[in-house]
Scaffold this motif. Structure first.
Motif, PDB file in Angstrom:
ATOM      1  N   PHE A   1       0.904  -1.316  -0.032  1.00  0.00           N
ATOM      2  CA  PHE A   1       0.058   0.027  -0.041  1.00  0.00           C
ATOM      3  C   PHE A   1       0.735   1.097  -0.054  1.00  0.00           C
ATOM      4  O   PHE A   1       1.081   1.995   0.965  1.00  0.00           O
ATOM      5  N   PRO A   2       1.553   1.678  -1.254  1.00  0.00           N
ATOM      6  CA  PRO A   2       2.635   2.432  -1.252  1.00  0.00           C
ATOM      7  C   PRO A   2       1.937   4.092  -0.889  1.00  0.00           C
ATOM      8  O   PRO A   2       2.989   4.682  -0.444  1.00  0.00           O
ATOM      9  N   LEU A   3       0.887   4.462  -0.716  1.00  0.00           N
ATOM     10  CA  LEU A   3       0.276   5.689  -0.719  1.00  0.00           C
ATOM     11  C   LEU A   3       0.019   5.925   0.725  1.00  0.00           C
ATOM     12  O   LEU A   3       0.046   7.076   1.288  1.00  0.00           O
ATOM     13  N   SER A   4      -0.111   4.741   1.501  1.00  0.00           N
ATOM     14  CA  SER A   4      -0.580   5.111   2.981  1.00  0.00           C
ATOM     15  C   SER A   4       0.352   5.653   3.915  1.00  0.00           C
ATOM     16  O   SER A   4       0.374   6.343   4.927  1.00  0.00           O
ATOM     17  N   ASN A   5       1.765   5.428   3.316  1.00  0.00           N
ATOM     18  CA  ASN A   5       2.812   5.905   4.332  1.00  0.00           C
ATOM     19  C   ASN A   5       3.180   7.366   3.952  1.00  0.00           C
ATOM     20  O   ASN A   5       3.949   8.174   4.694  1.00  0.00           O
ATOM     21  N   ILE A   6       2.487   7.988   2.941  1.00  0.00           N
ATOM     22  CA  ILE A   6       3.002   9.225   2.613  1.00  0.00           C
ATOM     23  C   ILE A   6       2.488  10.355   3.777  1.00  0.00           C
ATOM     24  O   ILE A   6       3.305  11.038   4.084  1.00  0.00           O
ATOM     25  N   PRO A   7       1.202  10.453   4.140  1.00  0.00           N
ATOM     26  CA  PRO A   7       0.874  11.331   5.066  1.00  0.00           C
ATOM     27  C   PRO A   7       1.661  11.421   6.300  1.00  0.00           C
ATOM     28  O   PRO A   7       1.953  12.061   7.215  1.00  0.00           O
ATOM     29  N   GLN A   8       1.954   9.951   6.817  1.00  0.00           N
ATOM     30  CA  GLN A   8       2.697   9.559   8.074  1.00  0.00           C
ATOM     31  C   GLN A   8       3.606  10.153   8.230  1.00  0.00           C
ATOM     32  O   GLN A   8       4.351  10.841   9.044  1.00  0.00           O
ATOM     33  N   ILE A   9       4.786  10.119   7.031  1.00  0.00           N
ATOM     34  CA  ILE A   9       6.304  10.454   6.946  1.00  0.00           C
ATOM     35  C   ILE A   9       6.231  12.160   6.315  1.00  0.00           C
ATOM     36  O   ILE A   9       7.278  12.656   7.068  1.00  0.00           O
ATOM     37  N   TYR A  10       5.595  12.400   5.661  1.00  0.00           N
ATOM     38  CA  TYR A  10       6.015  13.581   4.740  1.00  0.00           C
ATOM     39  C   TYR A  10       5.138  14.614   5.101  1.00  0.00           C
ATOM     40  O   TYR A  10       5.401  16.036   4.843  1.00  0.00           O
ATOM     41  N   ALA A  11       3.984  14.549   5.427  1.00  0.00           N
ATOM     42  CA  ALA A  11       3.120  15.458   5.915  1.00  0.00           C
ATOM     43  C   ALA A  11       3.494  16.089   7.250  1.00  0.00           C
ATOM     44  O   ALA A  11       4.196  15.401   8.207  1.00  0.00           O
ATOM     45  N   TYR A  12       3.548  17.302   7.683  1.00  0.00           N
ATOM     46  CA  TYR A  12       3.933  18.179   8.711  1.00  0.00           C
ATOM     47  C   TYR A  12       2.899  18.660   9.416  1.00  0.00           C
ATOM     48  O   TYR A  12       2.280  19.861   8.883  1.00  0.00           O
ATOM     49  N   TYR A  13       2.336  18.351  10.473  1.00  0.00           N
ATOM     50  CA  TYR A  13       1.395  18.933  11.501  1.00  0.00           C
ATOM     51  C   TYR A  13       2.098  19.054  12.924  1.00  0.00           C
ATOM     52  O   TYR A  13       2.317  17.994  13.460  1.00  0.00           O
ATOM     53  N   PRO A  14       2.643  20.396  13.349  1.00  0.00           N
ATOM     54  CA  PRO A  14       3.397  20.052  14.465  1.00  0.00           C
ATOM     55  C   PRO A  14       2.710  19.627  15.690  1.00  0.00           C
ATOM     56  O   PRO A  14       3.542  19.083  16.399  1.00  0.00           O
ATOM     57  N   ASP A  15       1.368  19.576  15.887  1.00  0.00           N
ATOM     58  CA  ASP A  15       0.901  18.750  16.841  1.00  0.00           C
ATOM     59  C   ASP A  15       0.264  17.233  16.567  1.00  0.00           C
ATOM     60  O   ASP A  15      -0.183  16.608  17.594  1.00  0.00           O
ATOM     61  N   ASN A  16       0.785  16.974  15.544  1.00  0.00           N
ATOM     62  CA  ASN A  16       0.594  15.441  15.151  1.00  0.00           C
ATOM     63  C   ASN A  16       1.751  14.944  14.285  1.00  0.00           C
ATOM     64  O   ASN A  16       1.501  14.611  12.923  1.00  0.00           O
ATOM     65  N   LEU A  17       2.875  14.692  14.759  1.00  0.00           N
ATOM     66  CA  LEU A  17       4.058  14.429  13.936  1.00  0.00           C
ATOM     67  C   LEU A  17       3.984  12.961  13.196  1.00  0.00           C
ATOM     68  O   LEU A  17       4.403  12.762  12.354  1.00  0.00           O
ATOM     69  N   GLN A  18       3.285  11.994  13.936  1.00  0.00           N
ATOM     70  CA  GLN A  18       3.419  10.941  13.666  1.00  0.00           C
ATOM     71  C   GLN A  18       4.963  10.111  13.263  1.00  0.00           C
ATOM     72  O   GLN A  18       5.728  10.354  14.136  1.00  0.00           O
ATOM     73  N   ALA A  19       5.278  10.123  12.004  1.00  0.00           N
ATOM     74  CA  ALA A  19       6.651   9.544  11.933  1.00  0.00           C
ATOM     75  C   ALA A  19       7.252  10.484  11.030  1.00  0.00           C
ATOM     76  O   ALA A  19       8.511  10.452  10.451  1.00  0.00           O
ATOM     77  N   ASN A  20       7.023  11.928  10.937  1.00  0.00           N
ATOM     78  CA  ASN A  20       7.927  13.123  10.468  1.00  0.00           C
ATOM     79  C   ASN A  20       8.954  13.518  11.640  1.00  0.00           C
ATOM     80  O   ASN A  20       8.708  14.474  12.018  1.00  0.00           O
ATOM     81  N   PHE A  21       9.632  12.739  11.813  1.00  0.00           N
ATOM     82  CA  PHE A  21      10.812  12.913  12.901  1.00  0.00           C
ATOM     83  C   PHE A  21      11.524  13.933  12.729  1.00  0.00           C
ATOM     84  O   PHE A  21      12.048  14.944  13.619  1.00  0.00           O
ATOM     85  N   GLY A  22      11.637  14.342  11.485  1.00  0.00           N
ATOM     86  CA  GLY A  22      12.613  15.508  10.842  1.00  0.00           C
ATOM     87  C   GLY A  22      11.684  16.858  11.242  1.00  0.00           C
ATOM     88  O   GLY A  22      12.448  17.939  11.094  1.00  0.00           O
ATOM     89  N   ARG A  23      10.515  16.813  11.383  1.00  0.00           N
ATOM     90  CA  ARG A  23       9.639  17.958  11.327  1.00  0.00           C
ATOM     91  C   ARG A  23       9.931  18.970  10.348  1.00  0.00           C
ATOM     92  O   ARG A  23      10.209  20.115  10.454  1.00  0.00           O
TER      93      ARG A  23
END
Length: 558
Positions: free
Chosen positions: A461-483
């Motif tokens: 499911f290649p699209l499902s990880n896009i929001p998790q890693i590359y979207a940036y919401y400061p109050d909901n980082l999920q896996a965007n560890f680089g902020r």
């Protein structure tokens, strides 16, 4: 070894993505004749059940004891924990080596897109499906998990929303064994919401933030698979799974599966000394050390894991400026890294040039910015980072980057190559190795790095990880560890995951990927070659590629 993807990450060498190719036989440590592209096969020694003996203990390794058994949580969203729990928890779809999906009928008799305006998906639960306390799996378990992952309550410390932020409501269907999901807007990867790297948890875990975040910290709760947790020993570093007496499906061949906590560097020797039955290999030396061991074979198919380096763009960090991150990205010789780490493992070592798709997968294309150290030096000059001796500085601050990674020889080798690359353009890289225990909870999640190396793990499911890693919401980082991110990228991601036309979704996903490169978010490095050292007698297990395992069929040949 640790991974992220679709909520799952790995820290050691080994995301949603897909791959596979033919494996090599025992004793072959070369890449001659081996395709690096994804195909339609894997290498698991497929064996008819009548040739698999009853009983036995499958001995596997993990690098640390689970920090949290809830893989939906930010603390538990690690690849190793997910691997331990795959024989324990429900998933909606199975995947074959070509990425083709089929409903997992042990848990669901039907899963269907039953409406498009608005989008609706109906899950019909197998009436035999129960949790390990004999309570039925019902629509309330689905509703509870959907709300927990929706982001509506920030008290749930989630690893990934997985499209549940787009779910408007979950209703009871014809009875308690049916759930109807109604979406606020279209969601392309709806099939992956309880599949791939995601499983369904009981409502007792997802009912409220306290239960979600803490109830599985000390041990696993209710399960629902062919195996259940028989015993755990944190001090001894051992987890034993045994046959689930409540299981309604085909009985498993194995009696037990034992996970031992071992340093990654010891895995190959443990296979060699008959202390493990299978282990993922990382280097040509690993393969060579096992190739002539009696009773051991090498199984290969391109893996669903890929190495990368993520930069820290948080305000005040040394890499807060995206132009600095991009310049540094251009100074890193990813082809050199691929050649150094994969020569002899694959026929034609090359870097991974996409954050969303892997080599050989439909949609894959090179969106990278390229290796250009001269351009990197000019860009750093223009940004005011001037050489002062061997290291650049600006306004009294030296351009020194601390690169954090799990303490593993291959990761250190990669860091040393990057260190040499960056020295050429006047950037100093400090290599900072960490232990596996609490690597994510204490180091990665708090952002205690300038750059960090770990591995993403893929699925179908290649699209499902896009929001998790590359979207940036400061109050909901999920896996965007680089902020790192922007409102423009967030909007593009929203359009991508809402696009139900596969070809249009691929085009949008590649626009996202190019933007991720242009923001200097992270650099994909290499795709796993997927080599496993395995007992030759082990059946239906090995280098699975994109396929999911059927844990009832794994065992030892008669």
């Amino acid at each position: 070894m640790r991974v992220r993807s679709n909520g799952i990450r790995w820290a050691v060498p080994l995301v949603a993505i897909g791959l596979i190719a033919s494996g090599c036989g025992a004793g072959d440590d070369s890449a001659q004749g081996r395709s690096d592209a994804i195909g339609t096969t894997n290498d698991i020694n497929p064996t008819p059940l009548d040739q698999v003996r009853e009983g036995g203990n499958l001995r596997l390794a993990t690098t640390s004891f689970p920090a949290n058994w809830n893989t939906l949580s930010i603390d538990g969203g690690e690849g190793e924990i997910a691997d331990i729990e795959r024989p324990l928890m429900p998933r909606s779809f199975d995947t074959d080596a070509a990425g083709k999906l089929s409903i997992n009928t042990d848990y669901f008799t039907d899963i269907a897109l039953t409406g498009t305006s608005p989008q609706q998906v109906t899950y019909t639960i197998n009436p035999k499906a129960v949790w390990s306390d004999s309570s039925p799996i019902t629509w309330e378990d689905i509703r509870s998990q959907a709300y927990a992952l929706s982001g509506a309550d920030k008290g749930f410390l989630i690893a990934i929303s997985n499209g549940f932020d787009l779910v408007a409501k979950v209703d009871r269907g014809v009875d308690d064994r049916q759930a109807i999901l109604t979406f606020k807007q279209p969601y392309a990867e709806w099939r992956g919401q309880f599949a791939g790297n995601q499983s369904l948890f009981p409502k007792s875990v997802t009912a409220d933030p306290d239960s979600f975040n803490k109830s599985l910290v000390d041990g696993m709760g209710l399960t629902s698979g062919p195996f259940s947790v028989r015993s755990t020993d944190r001090g001894q570093g051992r987890i034993v799974l045994g046959r689930n007496p409540k299981w309604w499906g085909a009985p498993p061949k194995l009696d037990t599966i034992t996970f031992s906590v071992l340093d990654r560097a010891t895995w190959t020797a443990a296979v060699q000394n008959n202390e493990l039955d299978a282990a993922l290999l990382s280097t040509v030396d690993d393969v060579r050390n096992l190739r002539n061991v009696p009773g051991v074979t090498i199984r290969r198919a391109p893996g669903v894991r890929w190495r990368h380096i993520t930069f820290n763009g948080a305000p005040g960090s040394i890499l807060a400026d995206p132009k600095v991150r991009v310049a540094i990205s251009k100074a890193i010789d990813r082809q050199g890294i691929a050649s150094a780490t994969q020569n002899g493992l694959v026929e034609n070592p090359k870097p991974l040039d996409n954050h969303v798709y892997v080599q050989g997968q439909e949609g894959y294309r090179d969106n990278s910015l390229g290796f250009d150290p001269d351009a990197a030096a000019r860009e750093l000059d223009a940004l005011g980072w001037k050489l002062n001796g061997d290291v650049r500085e600006r306004e009294g601050r030296k351009l020194i980057i601390r690169d954090v990674m799990y303490n593993d020889p291959t990761w250190v080798q990669i860091a040393q190559i990057i260190q040499q690359n960056l020295a050429r353009v006047g950037v100093k890289l400090v290599i900072d190795t960490k232990a596996a225990a609490k690597f994510f909870t204490d180091v990665v999640q708090p952002g205690d790095f300038d750059a960090v190396q770990f591995t993403f793990q893929g699925d179908a499911f290649p699209l499902s990880n896009i929001p998790q890693i590359y979207a940036y919401y400061p109050d909901n980082l999920q896996a965007n560890f680089g902020r790192i991110g922007s409102p423009e990228l967030n909007a593009l991601i929203d359009r991508t995951v809402a696009e139900l036309d596969p070809k249009k979704a691929i085009e949008l996903a590649n626009e996202v990927d190019r933007k991720v490169f242009e923001e200097g978010h992270s650099l994909p490095l290499t795709q796993s070659d997927g080599s496993w050292g395995v007992r030759a007698a082990l059946a239906n297990f090995g280098s699975a590629g994109l396929a999911s395992y059927d844990y009832t069929k794994i065992g030892f040949v008669k």
